[in-house]
Design a protein around this motif. Sequence first.
Motif, PDB file in Angstrom:
ATOM      1  N   SER A 188       0.776  -1.302   0.129  1.00 13.86           N
ATOM      2  CA  SER A 188       0.012   0.008   0.157  1.00 13.86           C
ATOM      3  C   SER A 188       0.724   1.395   0.044  1.00 13.86           C
ATOM      4  O   SER A 188       0.283   2.452  -0.202  1.00 13.86           O
ATOM      5  N   GLY A 189       2.027   1.222   0.282  1.00 13.55           N
ATOM      6  CA  GLY A 189       2.776   2.384   0.493  1.00 13.55           C
ATOM      7  C   GLY A 189       2.622   2.960   1.585  1.00 13.55           C
ATOM      8  O   GLY A 189       3.499   4.070   2.001  1.00 13.55           O
ATOM      9  N   MET A 190       2.179   2.493   2.851  1.00  6.83           N
ATOM     10  CA  MET A 190       1.909   3.054   3.943  1.00  6.83           C
ATOM     11  C   MET A 190       3.175   2.305   4.921  1.00  6.83           C
ATOM     12  O   MET A 190       3.320   1.306   4.798  1.00  6.83           O
ATOM     13  N   VAL A 218      -6.146   2.438   2.111  1.00  4.56           N
ATOM     14  CA  VAL A 218      -6.906   1.839   3.182  1.00  4.56           C
ATOM     15  C   VAL A 218      -7.791   0.530   2.743  1.00  4.56           C
ATOM     16  O   VAL A 218      -7.516  -0.542   3.330  1.00  4.56           O
ATOM     17  N   GLY A 219      -8.427   0.544   1.770  1.00 11.44           N
ATOM     18  CA  GLY A 219      -9.185  -0.539   1.073  1.00 11.44           C
ATOM     19  C   GLY A 219      -8.325  -1.690   0.772  1.00 11.44           C
ATOM     20  O   GLY A 219      -8.851  -2.890   1.061  1.00 11.44           O
ATOM     21  N   GLY A 267      -8.029  -0.405   9.927  1.00 16.67           N
ATOM     22  CA  GLY A 267      -9.606  -0.797   9.854  1.00 16.67           C
ATOM     23  C   GLY A 267     -10.813  -0.108   8.984  1.00 16.67           C
ATOM     24  O   GLY A 267     -10.157   0.970   8.193  1.00 16.67           O
ATOM     25  N   ASN A 268     -11.630  -0.495   8.875  1.00 20.21           N
ATOM     26  CA  ASN A 268     -12.548   0.337   8.064  1.00 20.21           C
ATOM     27  C   ASN A 268     -13.608   1.205   8.647  1.00 20.21           C
ATOM     28  O   ASN A 268     -13.030   1.707   9.832  1.00 20.21           O
ATOM     29  N   ALA A 316      -7.413   9.438  -2.164  1.00 20.07           N
ATOM     30  CA  ALA A 316      -6.199   8.584  -2.347  1.00 20.07           C
ATOM     31  C   ALA A 316      -6.188   7.753  -0.996  1.00 20.07           C
ATOM     32  O   ALA A 316      -5.528   6.604  -1.367  1.00 20.07           O
ATOM     33  N   PHE A 317      -6.077   8.377  -0.107  1.00 23.66           N
ATOM     34  CA  PHE A 317      -5.831   7.621   1.452  1.00 23.66           C
ATOM     35  C   PHE A 317      -6.726   6.433   1.522  1.00 23.66           C
ATOM     36  O   PHE A 317      -6.456   5.288   1.862  1.00 23.66           O
ATOM     37  N   ASN A 318      -7.962   6.679   1.161  1.00 19.77           N
ATOM     38  CA  ASN A 318      -8.859   5.749   1.483  1.00 19.77           C
ATOM     39  C   ASN A 318      -9.043   4.689   0.554  1.00 19.77           C
ATOM     40  O   ASN A 318      -9.426   3.384   0.857  1.00 19.77           O
TER      41      ASN A 318
END
Length: 483
Positions: A262-264, A384-385, A354-355, A379-381
């Motif tokens: 994800s890049g996170m 996260v997905g 989390g969601n 973009a962040f969401n």
Amino acid sequence: MEISSFPFPTQEDYPSPNFLTFFQDFDLPSTTTTTSFASQPLPKKRKPDDFDPVVDDILSKFLGFDNQEEKPFSSQHPTQPLENQSVFDFSNQQMQTTKPLAGNNNKRGRQDSSEFISTSDDCYSQPPQQQRRLWVKDRSKAWWEQCNSPDFPEDEFKKAFKMSRATFDMICEELECVVTKKDTMLRQAIPVRQRVAVCIWRLATGEPLREVSKRFGLGISTCHKLVLEVCTAIKSVLMPKFVQWPNDNKMNEIKQKFQMLSGMRNVGGSIYTTHVPIIAPKVSVAAYFNKRHTERNQKTSYSVTFQGVVDPNGVFTDVCIGWPGSMSDDKVLEKSALYQRANRGLLKDVWVVGNSGFPLMDWVLAPYTRQNLTWTQHAFNEKVGEIQKAAKEAFMRMKARWSCLQKRTEVKLQDLPVVLGACCVLHNICEMRGEELSQELRFDLFDDEMVPENIVRSMNAVQARDQIAHKLLHQNHAGTNFL
């Protein structure tokens, strides 16, 4: 049934000093009258051989003398009239002088008591007493014997038990010390492989216990008992080995994999909560009522929650099982041991993603939920997905392997966490050993996400999320779906 009392006669009831007329009325032939015997005077001192023949008859039947035995007193006492014989002499005669009682209600006639009672002389010649026999219903075990055969095809075995034979053998070896039972005098113990197979097949198919009984040739209650025993053994023996929070080295590996995905940075797990349907409980029905599932399916639904944290490979590292289905995801999180661990500072520099059902906290990273999101927030969401997909796919594969989680279970509510924990452990074993899931078993997992009332629990987390979203967009790790 009512039992009436029968008063035993006394001498006052019968004026005869003999006191044998009570028995003579039952045993003497019909031509003999009681008055003939009652009128006979008795000597002052009676010898043992002067007993009345009727008494001899009765005593012989109770004492059980054999008619064919040798007459021990025949040499000393010649043949005499019947009324002068002793009880010992009378026992050697053929017992044909008595007749059954007229009007007797007993359906079975009197039998020679020697058939049931033996004298002290032949007590050692009796055959040994037969051992107690246990009645067991004959059930066919052909299906299990075929599956347990080495010649059984591997594809068919995996289709039945959702795992390869090598994985099944490994589980049997791990549980052998706990599941093994000893043989008894009444029956042989069920083998370990059959015990484990009953549990795994029941979890994999979700079939009712009567079908499990037909497959393995065991009683329905026995199958139910085996499922709970093996699930308890899996929870106590295998869960500490296969479901555990990663150590520092393992956590670093997980962070690297999530960053590549994800890049996170510093993402140590993906958290998700699903619901397992149950039959309406007898107590606290409102607590287990699932409102969202009821509205969507137009059918009253009850459930328990299953919260889990997974790594990038879909392996569970933390679970929280059994809270009522009416609780929201954030409430279940507050009840979990993971929440207590984080409050003690054990999740420092670790994000659990989390969601929208989870609140934003110092260690929980949740997506933006307000309307009119910016490009950066979209973009962040998106990323996260992608992380949430790892957890959602893991729950989907677990429910696909163990079909008992897709339908209302027959397990009691107090035993359900143990069964769900065993499914989690078996899922981890299959994932770690590379057991692939058949495409025909895959399905779309859907769980309603209830946005908590207090979506933000930390202002520091708000700033940290904004920084992560800004880096993802400007480092070309997100936002490609919106171009």
